[in-house]
Motif scaffolding. Structure first.
Motif, PDB file in Angstrom:
ATOM      1  N   UNK A  62      19.760  20.029  13.835  1.00 25.85           N
ATOM      2  CA  UNK A  62      20.732  19.803  14.900  1.00 25.85           C
ATOM      3  C   UNK A  62      21.227  18.365  14.787  1.00 25.85           C
ATOM      4  N   UNK A  63      22.535  18.185  14.523  1.00 23.40           N
ATOM      5  CA  UNK A  63      23.065  16.823  14.420  1.00 23.40           C
ATOM      6  C   UNK A  63      23.610  16.341  15.756  1.00 23.40           C
ATOM      7  N   UNK A  64      23.917  17.247  16.646  1.00 22.03           N
ATOM      8  CA  UNK A  64      24.239  16.894  18.022  1.00 22.03           C
ATOM      9  C   UNK A  64      24.113  18.157  18.838  1.00 22.03           C
ATOM     10  N   UNK A  65      23.893  18.017  20.100  1.00 21.00           N
ATOM     11  CA  UNK A  65      23.760  19.227  20.898  1.00 21.00           C
ATOM     12  C   UNK A  65      23.403  18.939  22.331  1.00 21.00           C
ATOM     13  N   UNK A  66      23.223  20.023  23.066  1.00 18.39           N
ATOM     14  CA  UNK A  66      22.855  19.933  24.463  1.00 18.39           C
ATOM     15  C   UNK A  66      24.026  19.798  25.407  1.00 18.39           C
ATOM     16  N   UNK A  67      25.221  19.880  24.911  1.00 22.13           N
ATOM     17  CA  UNK A  67      26.384  19.705  25.767  1.00 22.13           C
ATOM     18  C   UNK A  67      27.144  21.004  25.949  1.00 22.13           C
ATOM     19  N   UNK A  68      27.267  21.453  27.151  1.00 18.51           N
ATOM     20  CA  UNK A  68      28.074  22.583  27.594  1.00 18.51           C
ATOM     21  C   UNK A  68      27.582  23.947  27.149  1.00 18.51           C
ATOM     22  N   UNK A  69      27.559  24.275  25.886  1.00 13.35           N
ATOM     23  CA  UNK A  69      27.193  25.628  25.490  1.00 13.35           C
ATOM     24  C   UNK A  69      26.389  25.617  24.206  1.00 13.35           C
ATOM     25  N   UNK A  70      25.503  26.584  24.081  1.00 11.11           N
ATOM     26  CA  UNK A  70      24.763  26.724  22.829  1.00 11.11           C
ATOM     27  C   UNK A  70      25.066  28.062  22.172  1.00 11.11           C
ATOM     28  N   UNK A  71      26.154  28.721  22.594  1.00 13.84           N
ATOM     29  CA  UNK A  71      26.553  29.986  21.962  1.00 13.84           C
ATOM     30  C   UNK A  71      27.676  29.706  20.981  1.00 13.84           C
ATOM     31  N   UNK A  72      27.553  30.272  19.792  1.00 13.11           N
ATOM     32  CA  UNK A  72      28.576  30.039  18.797  1.00 13.11           C
ATOM     33  C   UNK A  72      28.338  30.851  17.540  1.00 13.11           C
TER      34      UNK A  72
END
Length: 159
Positions: A62-72
Motif C-alpha cells: 500500500x503506497x497510500x490509503x485510508x481515504x474515502x473508499x477501499x473499493x476498487x
C-alpha cells in the motif's frame, strides 16, 4: 471523445506507476524502458496533502490509503477483479486502484459516499473521470460536461 474502450484480450499487462514525487505523463513515459500503448493519468488528489485520496497498491504494498473508499480494481496482468483493499492484499494482487468514490458494483449503481457530503454526491457538479470494466473491455469514461457523482454513476451503467 468521451470514452476509451480496450478489449481485455488486447491487454498484455497493466502497470500502476506511482509514488509521492509528482510527474507528468510525459515524464513517466520517458522513464519507462518498455513503452506502453497507453498512459492514463488517473491521480486523484487530496489538496491539503497532495496525496491521492484513494487506496493504491503497487507491487503488493500500500503506497497510500485510508481515504474515502477501499473499493476498487485489483489486478495482476490482465486479471481484473472488483474488490476491496484488504481482500486484494490477502489475495496477493500486485496492483489495486480504489475509486473515489466507488460508483458501480456488480452491475448496479452502488455509490460508496463515505467521506463525502450528500450535497457533493447529488448536487456538486464538476468534470469527472471514471474507470471500469466488464467481461470484455476496460472502459475509461470522461464526459465533456460537468456532472454530479450520481449522474456519472448512471452514465457508467449506460456506457
Amino acid at each position: 471523445m468521451e470514452e476509451l474502450r480496450i478489449k481485455l484480450d488486447d491487454i498484455d499487462r497493466i502497470v500502476l506507476y506511482g509514488g509521492k514525487d509528482r510527474k507528468t505523463a510525459q515524464q513517466v513515459l520517458n522513464a519507462l524502458k518498455d513503452k506502453p500503448d497507453f498512459i492514463i493519468n488517473a491521480t486523484m488528489y487530496d489538496m491539503k496533502s497532495g496525496l491521492t485520496i484513494s487506496d493504491t497498491i503497487i507491487d503488493n504494498k500500500v503506497i497510500n490509503g485510508g481515504n474515502y473508499t477501499d473499493r476498487g480494481l485489483a489486478f495482476n496482468d490482465n486479471d481484473l477483479t472488483q474488490t476491496t483493499t484488504p481482500v486484494a492484499l490477502a489475495a496477493g494482487f500486485n496492483y489495486f486502484l480504489a475509486g473515489s468514490p466507488n460508483l458501480v458494483e456488480n452491475g448496479a449503481v452502488n455509490i460508496d459516499c463515505k467521506g463525502f457530503s450528500t450535497w457533493f454526491i447529488t448536487k456538486g457538479q464538476s468534470k469527472r473521470l471514471a474507470m471500469g470494466f466488464d467481461d470484455n473491455e476496460l472502459l475509461f469514461y470522461f464526459p465533456k460536461q460537468e456532472m454530479t457523482i450520481t449522474e456519472l454513476a448512471d452514465d457508467m451503467m449506460l456506457a
